[in-house]
Design an enzyme around this catalytic site. Structure first.
Site, PDB file in Angstrom:
ATOM      1  N   HIS A 374      56.971  57.498  10.160  1.00 16.46           N
ATOM      2  CA  HIS A 374      58.161  57.726   9.337  1.00 16.46           C
ATOM      3  C   HIS A 374      58.818  57.664  10.747  1.00 16.46           C
ATOM      4  CE1 HIS A 374      56.528  61.679  10.114  1.00 16.46           C
ATOM      5  NE2 HIS A 374      58.156  62.168  10.047  1.00 16.46           N
ATOM      6  N   ASP A 375      58.519  58.449  11.755  1.00 13.61           N
ATOM      7  CA  ASP A 375      59.645  58.470  12.706  1.00 13.61           C
ATOM      8  C   ASP A 375      59.976  57.540  13.862  1.00 13.61           C
ATOM      9  OD1 ASP A 375      61.102  60.826  11.885  1.00 13.61           O
ATOM     10  OD2 ASP A 375      59.890  62.669  12.345  1.00 13.61           O
ATOM     11  N   LYS A 378      62.562  57.166  16.462  1.00 17.55           N
ATOM     12  CA  LYS A 378      63.189  58.559  17.290  1.00 17.55           C
ATOM     13  C   LYS A 378      62.154  57.277  18.631  1.00 17.55           C
ATOM     14  CE  LYS A 378      63.321  61.925  15.024  1.00 17.55           C
ATOM     15  NZ  LYS A 378      62.299  63.867  14.621  1.00 17.55           N
ATOM     16  N   HIS A 403      67.673  56.970  13.919  1.00 17.62           N
ATOM     17  CA  HIS A 403      66.279  56.501  14.166  1.00 17.62           C
ATOM     18  C   HIS A 403      66.026  55.965  13.351  1.00 17.62           C
ATOM     19  CE1 HIS A 403      65.755  60.816  11.887  1.00 17.62           C
ATOM     20  NE2 HIS A 403      64.635  60.019  11.732  1.00 17.62           N
ATOM     21  N   HIS A 429      63.563  58.368   4.578  1.00 21.71           N
ATOM     22  CA  HIS A 429      63.648  59.832   3.597  1.00 21.71           C
ATOM     23  C   HIS A 429      64.628  60.608   4.387  1.00 21.71           C
ATOM     24  CE1 HIS A 429      62.857  59.065   8.544  1.00 21.71           C
ATOM     25  NE2 HIS A 429      61.882  60.957   8.597  1.00 21.71           N
ATOM     26  N   HIS A 430      65.309  60.819   5.339  1.00 18.54           N
ATOM     27  CA  HIS A 430      66.795  61.638   4.976  1.00 18.54           C
ATOM     28  C   HIS A 430      67.386  61.099   4.071  1.00 18.54           C
ATOM     29  CE1 HIS A 430      64.995  63.751   8.570  1.00 18.54           C
ATOM     30  NE2 HIS A 430      65.028  62.097   9.021  1.00 18.54           N
ATOM     31  N   ASP A 458      58.360  66.470   5.151  1.00 18.29           N
ATOM     32  CA  ASP A 458      58.350  66.552   6.144  1.00 18.29           C
ATOM     33  C   ASP A 458      59.450  67.752   6.967  1.00 18.29           C
ATOM     34  OD1 ASP A 458      59.088  65.454   8.983  1.00 18.29           O
ATOM     35  OD2 ASP A 458      61.107  63.895   8.259  1.00 18.29           O
TER      36      ASP A 458
END
Length: 521
Positions: A374-375, A378, A403, A429-430, A458
């Site tokens: 998911h990240d 980054k 990201h 997801h943000h 998260d």
């Protein structure tokens, strides 16, 4: 009673060694009818099984007995009892209310004119109609034999239907472990039925072949994979813990000699495997001795079910390898940002929320496979921003937000469904439930459920942990944030599920503590 009862012997029916009895329910308000019926059929035997009698003296009593016994083979049912149609009401109750189409219903009446045979046969689902004056011992014997043959055949067909139903439902999604269990369970049920209705059955495999991780890797240890009857619910139990005495020796001999062993009341079939150890099919409580056709069927089954088992294990090995690679990649990325166990906690928290939400097993599996990435975006964010100990400036915050799109761009080109879902989660997801998130400003149900679950997991994990720029928050403060953001930042249903499952989620926090205090979201 004016009718004469004679005793007869069944000389045409071949005797087979069977266990148990056939249940016969006698429903009549005349006590002497019960006595004479029991006497006339006292030495009755069909396929090596005698009769066990149950008595009811009214229609209402008979209805209650059908609730207590779900394996009544025949009911000898008087028509006129507490009312003129009490017996007919029982017949209708059995078929229509209880949906019992297996029990053979034989109406016996002393007043045929009150319930004419033509009308009764047409309007009620009964199997025979006899006047008490004509029902001699010989005729009673004949009608019971015929009815038991029908009952036997119908129950075998029903067992076959149940087995086939499980196989068909499992075949839609065969290559998942749960489907494999249903598939093998269905085949065991089908085979047991074809062999005459074995009471107990188990599919037993070695630790190296079993799909579940066992604590031991010794190749001579064998475990129950799935079972029926006595072995139902014993999955994962050692062979020697569930099978004893001569039966255990027979299982060990079948494994050593890679053969089939037949006992008086059991059979053990070795299932040849692609691995060196194979598996065994153990059937006990055999109702009769197996004939040559039974043995041939068992041999074919034992060969083919193992092929299916091995193929699914191979598929699972590939899936497990894929899962491990993704998890290790996610963990490697986390180490670039921090030294915590964020990924491990994310996987299990997402699983808890996904199951509580009602996602299918396949969907839960897909989410937990994809969420470690998911990240991934980054990796393209400057380290000085990632590791900055204090609050970010507005410009730095905008850089950090990139990201989400970067992660999507890194993953979107894959044809693999897992990676496609990981790309979507990385990007979305943000997003916020009320539309105020980033990067696309999606709102409500337009945000995929995977991304909504990931968002909850998260943020929860970040607030409960110490990061470069903050201390870990106490649980009460974290829960207050989620209550305030219910319907704003987060899906309200998922917030409710978070609160309902908070003990499980906190257990995940305890299960995977960070080795040191510094972590990064």
């Amino acid at each position: 009673m004016s009718d004469t009862f004679l005793f007869a012997e069944d000389t045409d029916e071949p005797e087979c060694e069977q266990k148990g009895t056939w249940k016969v329910l006698i429903v009549d308000d005349e006590p002497e009818v019960h006595s004479v019926t029991r006497l006339a059929l006292s030495d009755f035997s069909f396929q090596g099984k005698g009769l066990s009698f149950i008595s009811a003296h009214s229609g209402e009593e008979a209805k209650k007995l059908f609730h207590q016994h779900n394996d009544i083979a025949i009911v000898l049912l008087d028509v006129v009892m507490e009312t003129d149609e009490a017996g007919l009401e029982v017949a209708q109750y059995v078929r229509d209310d209880l949906c019992n189409y297996f029990t053979r219903i034989i109406l016996r009446t002393g007043q045929p004119g009150q319930a004419p045979e033509r009308d009764v046969i047409v309007n009620y689902d009964i199997n025979d109609y006899k006047s008490k004056t004509e029902l001699t011992a010989q005729k009673l014997f004949t009608v019971v034999i015929a009815s038991l043959r029908s009952y036997r055949d119908i129950t075998v067909i029903e067992e076959n239907r149940k087995g086939l139903e499980k196989i068909i439902s499992a075949s839609a999604d065969l290559f998942t472990i749960r489907s494999l269990e249903n598939f093998i369970e269905g085949i065991i049920q089908q085979l047991s039925s074809l062999l005459g209705g074995t009471q107990d059955a188990a599919y037993i495999t070695s630790a190296v072949a079993a799909p579940r991780p066992f604590d031991t890797s010794e190749p001579d240890e064998f475990y129950v994979f799935t079972g029926k009857g006595e072995y139902q619910g014993r999955e994962g139990a050692l062979l020697q813990d569930v099978v004893k005495g001569d039966e255990l020796k027979a299982c060990q001999k079948a494994l050593a000699e890679k053969s089939m062993i037949y006992g008086e009341e059991y059979v053990v079939a070795y299932c040849q495997s692609k691995n060196a150890y194979g598996s065994i099919l153990y059937l006990s409580g055999m109702p009769r001795k197996l004939n040559s056709l039974d043995k041939k069927l068992l041999k074919i089954f034992s060969q083919n079910v193992q092929i299916a088992f091995d193929n699914v294990l191979l598929t699972k090995e590939i899936e497990d390898t894929q899962r491990e690679i993704i998890e290790r990649l996610g963990q490697a990325m986390e180490k670039s940002f921090s030294v915590g166990k964020h990924i491990e906690r994310m996987i299990e928290t997402c699983e808890i929320l996904a199951k509580a939400y009602g996602l299918s097993e396949a969907e839960v599996e897909m989410l937990t496979l994809a969420v470690p990435l998911h990240d991934v975006g980054k990796l393209k964010v400057p380290t000085n921003i990632i590791r900055k100990p204090g609050p970010l400036s507005e410009q730095e915050r905008e850089v950090a937000k990139t990201h989400a799109e970067v992660g999507y761009e890194l993953l979107k080109g894959s044809r693999r469904l897992i990676i496609q879902n990981a790309a979507m989660i990385a990007r979305d997801h943000h997003e916020h439930w009320d539309g105020n998130g980033y990067p696309r400003g999606l709102k409500g149900g337009r945000i995929h459920i995977f991304s909504r679950i990931t968002a909850i997991a998260d943020v929860y994990d970040a607030l409960r942990s110490k990061l470069f720029h903050k201390e870990a928050w106490p649980l009460e403060k974290v829960l207050e944030v989620f209550k305030q953001q219910r319907g704003k930042q987060f899906d309200p249903k998922l917030v409710d599920l978070l609160l309902e499952n908070i003990n499980k989620i906190e257990a995940v926090q305890q299960k995977f503590p960070d080795p040191i205090d510094i972590r990064l979201l």
